[in-house]
Motif scaffolding. Sequence first.
Motif, PDB file in Angstrom:
ATOM      1  N   SER A  16      12.582  -6.945  58.246  1.00  0.00           N
ATOM      2  CA  SER A  16      11.232  -6.387  58.334  1.00  0.00           C
ATOM      3  C   SER A  16      11.264  -4.863  58.205  1.00  0.00           C
ATOM      4  N   LEU A  17      12.221  -4.236  58.858  1.00  0.00           N
ATOM      5  CA  LEU A  17      12.352  -2.785  58.781  1.00  0.00           C
ATOM      6  C   LEU A  17      12.700  -2.333  57.360  1.00  0.00           C
ATOM      7  N   GLN A  18      13.577  -3.097  56.703  1.00  0.00           N
ATOM      8  CA  GLN A  18      13.964  -2.760  55.339  1.00  0.00           C
ATOM      9  C   GLN A  18      12.764  -2.880  54.388  1.00  0.00           C
ATOM     10  N   LYS A  19      11.945  -3.900  54.602  1.00  0.00           N
ATOM     11  CA  LYS A  19      10.766  -4.087  53.752  1.00  0.00           C
ATOM     12  C   LYS A  19       9.732  -2.990  54.008  1.00  0.00           C
ATOM     13  N   ASP A  20       9.577  -2.602  55.261  1.00  0.00           N
ATOM     14  CA  ASP A  20       8.670  -1.492  55.577  1.00  0.00           C
ATOM     15  C   ASP A  20       9.126  -0.223  54.861  1.00  0.00           C
ATOM     16  N   ALA A  21      10.434  -0.019  54.841  1.00  0.00           N
ATOM     17  CA  ALA A  21      10.991   1.168  54.179  1.00  0.00           C
ATOM     18  C   ALA A  21      10.722   1.108  52.672  1.00  0.00           C
ATOM     19  N   LYS A  22      10.819  -0.091  52.090  1.00  0.00           N
ATOM     20  CA  LYS A  22      10.549  -0.257  50.655  1.00  0.00           C
ATOM     21  C   LYS A  22       9.086   0.053  50.340  1.00  0.00           C
ATOM     22  N   VAL A  23       8.192  -0.360  51.227  1.00  0.00           N
ATOM     23  CA  VAL A  23       6.766  -0.058  51.035  1.00  0.00           C
ATOM     24  C   VAL A  23       6.559   1.454  51.021  1.00  0.00           C
ATOM     25  N   ASN A  24       7.191   2.136  51.953  1.00  0.00           N
ATOM     26  CA  ASN A  24       7.078   3.598  52.011  1.00  0.00           C
ATOM     27  C   ASN A  24       7.676   4.254  50.763  1.00  0.00           C
ATOM     28  N   GLN A  25       8.799   3.710  50.285  1.00  0.00           N
ATOM     29  CA  GLN A  25       9.422   4.247  49.079  1.00  0.00           C
ATOM     30  C   GLN A  25       8.507   4.074  47.864  1.00  0.00           C
ATOM     31  N   LEU A  26       7.877   2.902  47.782  1.00  0.00           N
ATOM     32  CA  LEU A  26       6.984   2.634  46.652  1.00  0.00           C
ATOM     33  C   LEU A  26       5.775   3.557  46.705  1.00  0.00           C
ATOM     34  N   ARG A  27       5.237   3.746  47.890  1.00  0.00           N
ATOM     35  CA  ARG A  27       4.073   4.637  48.015  1.00  0.00           C
ATOM     36  C   ARG A  27       4.444   6.072  47.613  1.00  0.00           C
TER      37      ARG A  27
END
Length: 271
Positions: A16-27
Motif C-alpha cells: 500500500s505504501l509503495q502504491k501511494d508513492a507511485k501515485v505521488n510520483q505520477l502526479r
Amino acid sequence: MYLLRRQPQSHRENDSLQKDAKVNQLRAALGPLSGRSFKYCTDACLRRYLEARSWNVDKAKKMLEETLKWRSTYKPEEIRWHEIAHEGETGKAFRSNFHDILGRTVLIMRPGMQNTTSPDDNVRHIVYLLENSVLNLPEGQEQMSWLIDFTGFSLSTNISVKAGRDIINILQNHYPERLAIALLYNPPRIFQAFYKAVKYFLDPKTAQKVKFVYPKSKDSVELMKTLFDVENLPSEFGGKATLKYDHEEFSRLMAQDDVKTAKLWGFDEKY
C-alpha cells in the motif's frame, strides 16, 4: 506462528505504501494541472491508470496524457442526452435502475435492438453512457458492470465492427479499470464471428473480464448469483425482476443528470 500470521499484513502495508508513492510520483511527473484536467486527475484516477499499466509510472503517465488530450478534443462530458437520444429510443443501451451486489453501476446493452447505422453516433451514445455511469457510481466505487442481452441478435442488427473497435479502444485507453465485468448473456453462435473480429483489439486484462453466460449452464447460473441479487435481476438475465425501458422516463433522468454533469465539470473551466 505469530510472526507467520503478521507477515501477510506487513506485506499488504508495504504494498500500500509503495502504491501511494507511485501515485505521488505520477502526479509529480504530470506537472501542474488546471481546469478540468486537474478535476479529472484525482488520486483514484491516477491509481486506475497505474493499475492498467502494471504500476509503471512512465507508461501510466503516457496513457493518462493521451486521455487528457482525447478528452480535450472529444469532450465526452459535454455530450448532452438530447444530442444522442435518438440512439436510445429502443433501449439498446441504458443505465439500469439497480446495482450489482458490490454496489456497482450496471449498464445494460441489447444489441438485438440496434436502431441506427451511424458508427460515430453509436460510439457517442456509449461514451455518454460511460460518463453517466461514472457520474452515478456510489462513493468509493470505481467500476461498473455490463450486462449484454442477445435476444433478437443478428449480424444485420449488430453494430459495425468499426464501432465495436472504437468503443473497445475508448474503453481500454480512456476509461481504464472502469469495467469490472462484461457478461455476455446467451450469445448465439453467429455472434462468435463478430467477437473474433473485435477480440483482436482487446488487451488481455479486458479480455479476462468478458464472460460468456448461458442460462442452462450451472457454472453460469452460480456466477450470476455471486454478482447480482436475483430479486433485482431482470428475467432476461436469469433473475426474477421485469425489465422495462421507458424512453421518456429515461430521457427525464438523463436531463437531470446533464445538469449534475454541468455543475460537476463547470463549463467555464477548460483543459
